[in-house]
Design a protein around this motif. Structure first.
Motif, PDB file in Angstrom:
ATOM      1  N   UNK A  19      25.475   8.412  46.145  1.00  0.00           N
ATOM      2  CA  UNK A  19      24.164   8.036  45.618  1.00  0.00           C
ATOM      3  C   UNK A  19      23.947   6.522  45.696  1.00  0.00           C
ATOM      4  N   UNK A  20      25.004   5.749  45.547  1.00  0.00           N
ATOM      5  CA  UNK A  20      24.892   4.296  45.671  1.00  0.00           C
ATOM      6  C   UNK A  20      24.575   3.924  47.121  1.00  0.00           C
ATOM      7  N   UNK A  21      25.298   4.516  48.060  1.00  0.00           N
ATOM      8  CA  UNK A  21      25.077   4.237  49.481  1.00  0.00           C
ATOM      9  C   UNK A  21      23.662   4.637  49.881  1.00  0.00           C
ATOM     10  N   UNK A  22      23.202   5.810  49.440  1.00  0.00           N
ATOM     11  CA  UNK A  22      21.847   6.258  49.778  1.00  0.00           C
ATOM     12  C   UNK A  22      20.789   5.327  49.198  1.00  0.00           C
ATOM     13  N   UNK A  27      16.828   0.941  50.428  1.00  0.00           N
ATOM     14  CA  UNK A  27      16.374  -0.447  50.282  1.00  0.00           C
ATOM     15  C   UNK A  27      16.393  -1.163  51.624  1.00  0.00           C
ATOM     16  N   UNK A  28      17.463  -0.941  52.391  1.00  0.00           N
ATOM     17  CA  UNK A  28      17.578  -1.574  53.700  1.00  0.00           C
ATOM     18  C   UNK A  28      16.511  -1.061  54.650  1.00  0.00           C
ATOM     19  N   UNK A  29      16.270   0.242  54.657  1.00  0.00           N
ATOM     20  CA  UNK A  29      15.221   0.804  55.504  1.00  0.00           C
ATOM     21  C   UNK A  29      13.859   0.214  55.151  1.00  0.00           C
ATOM     22  N   UNK A  30      13.596   0.073  53.896  1.00  0.00           N
ATOM     23  CA  UNK A  30      12.331  -0.508  53.445  1.00  0.00           C
ATOM     24  C   UNK A  30      12.204  -1.948  53.941  1.00  0.00           C
ATOM     25  N   UNK A  67      20.158   2.794  63.308  1.00  0.00           N
ATOM     26  CA  UNK A  67      21.521   2.530  62.828  1.00  0.00           C
ATOM     27  C   UNK A  67      21.614   2.701  61.322  1.00  0.00           C
ATOM     28  N   UNK A  68      20.585   2.258  60.624  1.00  0.00           N
ATOM     29  CA  UNK A  68      20.581   2.375  59.166  1.00  0.00           C
ATOM     30  C   UNK A  68      20.577   3.840  58.734  1.00  0.00           C
ATOM     31  N   UNK A  69      19.758   4.636  59.383  1.00  0.00           N
ATOM     32  CA  UNK A  69      19.668   6.055  59.017  1.00  0.00           C
ATOM     33  C   UNK A  69      20.971   6.794  59.296  1.00  0.00           C
ATOM     34  N   UNK A  70      21.784   6.259  60.210  1.00  0.00           N
ATOM     35  CA  UNK A  70      23.053   6.906  60.566  1.00  0.00           C
ATOM     36  C   UNK A  70      24.186   6.566  59.590  1.00  0.00           C
TER      37      UNK A  70
END
Length: 143
Positions: A19-22, A27-30, A67-70
């Protein structure tokens, strides 16, 4: 990490908390998606991506959406542990304590850090010759 949180609170069973990683991934995707809102810096980043398309320099410091989504918590945990084992560590201290005391404090603080063979190669890959005979043109139309 903020507020004096321990690294241990982000792990369970030796793995980063999913849950922390997700949460961090969202946040990074945003952040990656929002860069288009700052037109000048977006244009500069896109110019670098096109000009240096075959070099690591072309990749934004935040990476890209794909890359982020992976990112997966198990793979990220493995990568984190490999970085701890193989990356050089530089420590800087300013203050009045003796070198011996500072060295002892750092050694104690880092005692449990897993270390292996250190990789001092920074891996720069700069291409000095153009890959194409003709110039490339890139145009993006936006509102």
């Amino acid at each position: 990490m903020s507020g004096g949180q321990s690294v241990a609170c982000f792990f369970r069973g030796g793995l980063l908390l999913p849950q922390y990683v997700e949460s961090e991934k969202e946040k990074l995707l945003s952040l990656i998606r929002s860069r288009v809102n700052e037109k000048r810096s977006y244009a500069l980043q896109r110019c670098c991506e096109e000009m240096c398309c075959c070099e690591d320099f072309a990749v934004s410091r935040f990476g890209d959406e794909e890359s982020c989504e992976a990112i997966h918590y198990k793979k990220l945990t493995r990568h984190y542990r490999e970085l701890l084992r193989s990356c050089p560590v530089e420590l800087f201290y300013c203050g009045r304590a003796s070198q011996k005391d500072v060295e002892r404090a750092f050694r104690e603080a880092l005692r449990g850090m897993p270390r292996g063979e250190i990789d001092y190669e920074i891996g720069t890959d700069v291409r000095m010759n153009a890959l194409e005979a003709e110039p490339r043109y890139c145009e993006e139309h936006m509102d």
